[in-house]
Motif scaffolding. Structure first.
Motif, PDB file in Angstrom:
ATOM      1  N   ASP A 124       0.826  -1.210   0.000  1.00 39.51           N
ATOM      2  CA  ASP A 124       0.000   0.000   0.000  1.00 39.51           C
ATOM      3  C   ASP A 124       0.857   1.255   0.000  1.00 39.51           C
ATOM      4  OD1 ASP A 124      -2.600  -0.648  -0.302  1.00 39.51           O
ATOM      5  OD2 ASP A 124      -3.158  -0.459   1.809  1.00 39.51           O
ATOM      6  N   SER A 125       1.879   1.247   0.839  1.00 33.61           N
ATOM      7  CA  SER A 125       2.771   2.398   0.932  1.00 33.61           C
ATOM      8  C   SER A 125       3.515   2.629  -0.381  1.00 33.61           C
ATOM      9  CB  SER A 125       3.773   2.175   2.068  1.00 33.61           C
ATOM     10  OG  SER A 125       4.713   3.220   2.119  1.00 33.61           O
ATOM     11  N   ALA A 126       3.996   1.550  -0.988  1.00 34.85           N
ATOM     12  CA  ALA A 126       4.728   1.668  -2.249  1.00 34.85           C
ATOM     13  C   ALA A 126       3.828   2.162  -3.372  1.00 34.85           C
ATOM     14  CB  ALA A 126       5.345   0.321  -2.624  1.00 34.85           C
ATOM     15  N   LEU A 127       2.600   1.686  -3.417  1.00 36.38           N
ATOM     16  CA  LEU A 127       1.659   2.123  -4.455  1.00 36.38           C
ATOM     17  C   LEU A 127       1.279   3.582  -4.278  1.00 36.38           C
ATOM     18  CD1 LEU A 127      -0.651  -1.023  -4.715  1.00 36.38           C
ATOM     19  CD2 LEU A 127       1.129  -0.299  -6.306  1.00 36.38           C
ATOM     20  N   ALA A 128       1.103   3.999  -3.030  1.00 37.45           N
ATOM     21  CA  ALA A 128       0.783   5.411  -2.765  1.00 37.45           C
ATOM     22  C   ALA A 128       1.929   6.313  -3.224  1.00 37.45           C
ATOM     23  CB  ALA A 128       0.503   5.611  -1.275  1.00 37.45           C
ATOM     24  N   GLU A 129       3.153   5.876  -2.968  1.00 32.98           N
ATOM     25  CA  GLU A 129       4.315   6.659  -3.393  1.00 32.98           C
ATOM     26  C   GLU A 129       4.385   6.744  -4.920  1.00 32.98           C
ATOM     27  OE1 GLU A 129       9.210   6.606  -3.079  1.00 32.98           O
ATOM     28  OE2 GLU A 129       7.998   5.229  -1.863  1.00 32.98           O
ATOM     29  N   ALA A 130       4.087   5.633  -5.600  1.00 32.76           N
ATOM     30  CA  ALA A 130       4.093   5.636  -7.062  1.00 32.76           C
ATOM     31  C   ALA A 130       3.047   6.594  -7.603  1.00 32.76           C
ATOM     32  CB  ALA A 130       3.847   4.222  -7.588  1.00 32.76           C
ATOM     33  N   ASP A 131       1.841   6.557  -7.048  1.00 34.39           N
ATOM     34  CA  ASP A 131       0.778   7.475  -7.470  1.00 34.39           C
ATOM     35  C   ASP A 131       1.213   8.920  -7.293  1.00 34.39           C
ATOM     36  OD1 ASP A 131      -1.094   5.616  -8.300  1.00 34.39           O
ATOM     37  OD2 ASP A 131      -2.053   5.458  -6.345  1.00 34.39           O
ATOM     38  N   GLN A 132       1.733   9.230  -6.119  1.00 34.18           N
ATOM     39  CA  GLN A 132       2.091  10.617  -5.799  1.00 34.18           C
ATOM     40  C   GLN A 132       3.251  11.123  -6.634  1.00 34.18           C
ATOM     41  OE1 GLN A 132       2.763  10.297  -1.588  1.00 34.18           O
ATOM     42  NE2 GLN A 132       0.620   9.771  -1.174  1.00 34.18           N
ATOM     43  N   SER A 133       4.080  10.197  -7.158  1.00 30.07           N
ATOM     44  CA  SER A 133       5.217  10.590  -7.996  1.00 30.07           C
ATOM     45  C   SER A 133       4.858  10.641  -9.477  1.00 30.07           C
ATOM     46  CB  SER A 133       6.376   9.605  -7.792  1.00 30.07           C
ATOM     47  OG  SER A 133       6.809   9.617  -6.450  1.00 30.07           O
ATOM     48  N   GLY A 134       3.615  10.267  -9.833  1.00 33.89           N
ATOM     49  CA  GLY A 134       3.179  10.338 -11.219  1.00 33.89           C
ATOM     50  C   GLY A 134       3.216   9.023 -11.965  1.00 33.89           C
ATOM     51  N   PHE A 135       3.723   7.968 -11.333  1.00 34.00           N
ATOM     52  CA  PHE A 135       3.738   6.652 -11.981  1.00 34.00           C
ATOM     53  C   PHE A 135       2.390   5.981 -11.719  1.00 34.00           C
ATOM     54  CE2 PHE A 135       8.266   7.582 -11.308  1.00 34.00           C
ATOM     55  CZ  PHE A 135       8.743   7.410 -12.597  1.00 34.00           C
ATOM     56  N   VAL A 136       1.364   6.551 -12.324  1.00 33.36           N
ATOM     57  CA  VAL A 136      -0.017   6.230 -11.968  1.00 33.36           C
ATOM     58  C   VAL A 136      -0.474   4.872 -12.479  1.00 33.36           C
ATOM     59  CG1 VAL A 136      -0.614   8.673 -11.859  1.00 33.36           C
ATOM     60  CG2 VAL A 136      -0.900   7.424 -14.014  1.00 33.36           C
ATOM     61  N   LEU A 137       0.277   4.268 -13.396  1.00 30.09           N
ATOM     62  CA  LEU A 137      -0.115   2.963 -13.916  1.00 30.09           C
ATOM     63  C   LEU A 137       0.399   1.814 -13.064  1.00 30.09           C
ATOM     64  CD1 LEU A 137       0.464   3.519 -17.741  1.00 30.09           C
ATOM     65  CD2 LEU A 137      -1.716   3.395 -16.549  1.00 30.09           C
ATOM     66  N   VAL A 138       1.247   2.103 -12.101  1.00 28.29           N
ATOM     67  CA  VAL A 138       1.795   1.025 -11.281  1.00 28.29           C
ATOM     68  C   VAL A 138       0.674   0.289 -10.545  1.00 28.29           C
ATOM     69  CG1 VAL A 138       3.290   0.441  -9.336  1.00 28.29           C
ATOM     70  CG2 VAL A 138       4.039   2.138 -11.010  1.00 28.29           C
ATOM     71  N   ARG A 139      -0.238   1.021  -9.942  1.00 29.83           N
ATOM     72  CA  ARG A 139      -1.309   0.391  -9.159  1.00 29.83           C
ATOM     73  C   ARG A 139      -2.197  -0.524 -10.013  1.00 29.83           C
ATOM     74  NH1 ARG A 139      -3.526   1.529  -4.126  1.00 29.83           N
ATOM     75  NH2 ARG A 139      -2.263   3.438  -3.973  1.00 29.83           N
ATOM     76  N   PRO A 140      -2.752  -0.038 -11.139  1.00 32.59           N
ATOM     77  CA  PRO A 140      -3.573  -0.957 -11.942  1.00 32.59           C
ATOM     78  C   PRO A 140      -2.769  -2.110 -12.536  1.00 32.59           C
ATOM     79  CG  PRO A 140      -3.287   1.141 -13.090  1.00 32.59           C
ATOM     80  CD  PRO A 140      -2.804   1.342 -11.680  1.00 32.59           C
ATOM     81  N   LEU A 141      -1.497  -1.890 -12.823  1.00 31.68           N
ATOM     82  CA  LEU A 141      -0.685  -2.973 -13.372  1.00 31.68           C
ATOM     83  C   LEU A 141      -0.379  -4.032 -12.314  1.00 31.68           C
ATOM     84  CD1 LEU A 141       1.695  -0.988 -15.742  1.00 31.68           C
ATOM     85  CD2 LEU A 141       0.001  -2.708 -16.405  1.00 31.68           C
ATOM     86  N   VAL A 142      -0.200  -3.615 -11.072  1.00 33.57           N
ATOM     87  CA  VAL A 142      -0.021  -4.594  -9.999  1.00 33.57           C
ATOM     88  C   VAL A 142      -1.262  -5.475  -9.896  1.00 33.57           C
ATOM     89  CG1 VAL A 142       0.052  -4.850  -7.487  1.00 33.57           C
ATOM     90  CG2 VAL A 142       1.715  -3.381  -8.625  1.00 33.57           C
ATOM     91  N   ALA A 143      -2.433  -4.858 -10.001  1.00 32.56           N
ATOM     92  CA  ALA A 143      -3.682  -5.627  -9.953  1.00 32.56           C
ATOM     93  C   ALA A 143      -3.762  -6.616 -11.116  1.00 32.56           C
ATOM     94  CB  ALA A 143      -4.876  -4.678  -9.982  1.00 32.56           C
ATOM     95  N   GLN A 144      -3.331  -6.185 -12.289  1.00 33.39           N
ATOM     96  CA  GLN A 144      -3.346  -7.086 -13.444  1.00 33.39           C
ATOM     97  C   GLN A 144      -2.288  -8.189 -13.322  1.00 33.39           C
ATOM     98  OE1 GLN A 144      -5.784  -7.019 -15.748  1.00 33.39           O
ATOM     99  NE2 GLN A 144      -6.580  -5.412 -14.386  1.00 33.39           N
ATOM    100  N   LEU A 145      -1.160  -7.877 -12.698  1.00 31.86           N
ATOM    101  CA  LEU A 145      -0.126  -8.892 -12.497  1.00 31.86           C
ATOM    102  C   LEU A 145      -0.615 -10.000 -11.560  1.00 31.86           C
ATOM    103  CD1 LEU A 145       3.130  -6.736 -12.205  1.00 31.86           C
ATOM    104  CD2 LEU A 145       2.560  -8.355 -14.022  1.00 31.86           C
ATOM    105  N   GLN A 146      -1.436  -9.640 -10.606  1.00 35.56           N
ATOM    106  CA  GLN A 146      -1.982 -10.658  -9.712  1.00 35.56           C
ATOM    107  C   GLN A 146      -2.843 -11.653 -10.503  1.00 35.56           C
ATOM    108  OE1 GLN A 146      -3.760  -7.830  -6.993  1.00 35.56           O
ATOM    109  NE2 GLN A 146      -2.180  -8.192  -5.456  1.00 35.56           N
TER     110      GLN A 146
END
Length: 532
Positions: free
Chosen positions: A302-324
């Motif tokens: 959760d912490s890592a995804l929040a950091e990615a969102d806040q830094s502009g790497f906004v696709l990390v969160r949906p891609l993590v969900a797709q990787l699962q």
């Protein structure tokens, strides 16, 4: 574990072992050439770094303890005189940048595109040279003249064994990274000659890493620092594996490009991603795979995804969900990739991102606050390490892992935290992860007179000896008695190690380690004195 994942892992492992296996006593500098993956020195890079030495580039000499002959060569080159050397120094002064890292990166880029000496002719057409190499117009001839004047062919041959020794340190960690990464992606290594991934070793780059790709040829330049930069190497290798996919499926990726406008608003998003959605998608996918490979707890993820969102790497969160979802499927990533992209719901992501508050740009450091900040960081570090040690003593492996990972997130080069995390992994029954961490710790031999040295990032004799002991125990438990004996003898050879480590190592030499016979009490703690 998914069955197809297990089969892929086993198949990749067999291929790697068959192609690149070598014992701990004599590995070759080429890892698995048939697949285009290798670790090796580079003569063009060596010559370029020698030129920088002679010109006065401020190399980090503290990382050269393992290569004394290379350090001595640097001293000789600094004293050189001659018309070619003087021309080189003038060229260097004329093209010097304010940032030493940028200066080094520019010359490394030149070296990786240059052909062999003594001509150093570029291996690509001039119109294909990147801007930073074009900025060094004329350096090629300067280097040719200096190479001959300095007799670099002869000097290089004299220290070849040192470079081979540094390269050998990277063999096992690189093989492990390739194995685990390809197993996760379910991609098998195939005979490939037009795509390459090379780890270039050059002690003079110090603790820096420089990653470049020239078309289908990927290279990361590493030094001889105290810690093997496996995170950076894995990141570069993921580029090698994943970069072709967004390009191959450009239409599918660009169908999601409405998200670029939202990502570009983030002040911390690097400029190269603000207008290139393919590059942003590629980088976000690599970050997402890295997060999955780290096996984070829900809170850490959760912490890592929040950091990615806040830094502009906004696709990390949906891609993590797709990787699962990918992890439960069967195809390799190269076949599954279109489904991965199709699973991103643009409308849902736009709605989600409207609620995101992007992190502000990182302000420039205030030199006046450096001393106070350093003191506060030291106090914080010692407090966290003590907490982790208490959790180890209480046999609470999960809590200790969280604590030491927190330390490494803030102080990535602290060897005490790496060692603590390795011990916690042993307690938690995660031998594979423990081995990787211990291998990183033993990559730097203790130097004579270093018995009292216990600073972060140093080759602490206690940590070094105990790491060898634990590697020996892991080898014993895996039925690799010869490798285990090699590790125990390495522990006995560490000067300044505590008596308890010598006793444990000698016990390992005399009798194969058995966890049941030794009991849990022999697992020890993570403090500077090592396990008891």
């Amino acid at each position: 574990m998914n069955t197809s994942y297990s089969l892929a892992f086993i198949t990749v492992l067999i291929l790697l072992l068959a192609a690149g296996a070598a014992d701990a006593q004599g590995r070759q500098t080429t890892l698995i050439n048939y697949s285009g993956i290798s670790v090796e020195p580079n003569v063009q890079l060596f010559a370029t770094m020698c030129a920088l030495d002679a010109a006065g580039f401020a190399a980090d000499e503290s990382t050269l303890a393992e290569t004394p002959s290379r350090l001595a060569l640097r001293g000789d080159l600094l004293k050189m005189q001659g018309p070619a050397t003087e021309a080189l120094r003038q060229f260097y002064r004329d093209h010097l940048l304010a940032d030493p890292g940028e200066t080094l990166s520019r010359y490394v880029a030149f070296a990786l595109l240059a052909g062999p000496p003594p001509e150093f002719r570029f291996q690509v057409k001039r119109e294909l040279l990147p801007p930073d190499v074009l900025a060094l117009e004329g350096f090629q001839q300067v280097l040719v003249n200096f190479y001959l004047e300095a007799q670099l062919e002869k000097r290089g041959a004299a220290i070849e064994s040192e470079y081979a020794r540094v390269a050998a340190r990277y063999e096992s960690p690189l093989r492990r990274t390739v194995t685990l990464t390809n197993a996760y992606l379910r991609e098998l290594l195939k005979p490939v000659y037009d795509r390459t991934f090379t780890v270039y070793v050059e002690p003079l780059v110090g603790n820096r890493t420089i990653f470049r790709n020239n078309g289908d040829h990927y290279g990361i330049v590493v030094g001889a620092g105290s810690q093997i930069p496996m995170e950076e190497i894995q990141h570069a290798y993921l580029h090698f594996m994943l970069d072709p996919m967004p390009l191959r499926h450009r239409k599918e990726v660009e169908s999601k490009s409405a998200l670029l406008n939202l990502a570009a608003r983030a002040p911390r998003l690097p400029v190269q991603y603000q207008t290139d959605f393919l590059a942003l998608t590629d980088e976000c996918l690599i970050k997402a795979v890295e997060l999955r490979l780290r096996h984070l707890s829900p809170a850490q993820l959760d912490s890592a995804l929040a950091e990615a969102d806040q830094s502009g790497f906004v696709l990390v969160r949906p891609l993590v969900a797709q990787l699962q979802k990918f992890e439960k499927a069967e195809p390799a990533m190269s076949y599954y990739f279109p489904d991965l992209i199709a699973g991103i719901d643009v409308a849902a992501e736009q709605k989600r991102l409207k609620k995101i508050t992007y992190a502000a740009a990182i302000p420039a450091a205030d030199p006046k606050q450096d001393a106070a900040a350093s003191k506060a960081q030291a106090s914080e570090l010692e407090s966290w390490l003590a907490e982790g040690n208490r959790q180890i003593a209480a046999q609470d492996a999960a809590a200790a892992e969280v604590t030491f990972e927190k330390v490494l997130a803030n102080y990535p080069d602290d060897s005490r935290a790496v060692y603590g995390l390795a011990i916690a992994s042993v307690l938690g029954g995660r031998a594979g992860r423990a081995r990787e961490l211990f291998e990183g710790l033993v990559s730097v031999p203790a130097q004579p007179g270093s018995g009292a040295q216990k600073s972060a990032g140093s080759a602490d004799p206690s940590i070094l000896a105990w790491s060898h002991v634990y590697l020996g125990r892991i080898d014993d438990l895996e039925g690799e008695r010869d490798l285990a004996l090699s590790e125990y003898h390495a522990a006995l050879a560490v000067r300044g190690a505590p008596e308890a480590a010598y006793v444990a190592a000698q016990r390992g030499v005399e009798k194969k380690y058995n966890s049941r016979a030794h009991g849990d009490g022999d697992k020890g703690n993570s403090n500077a004195n090592g396990p008891q």
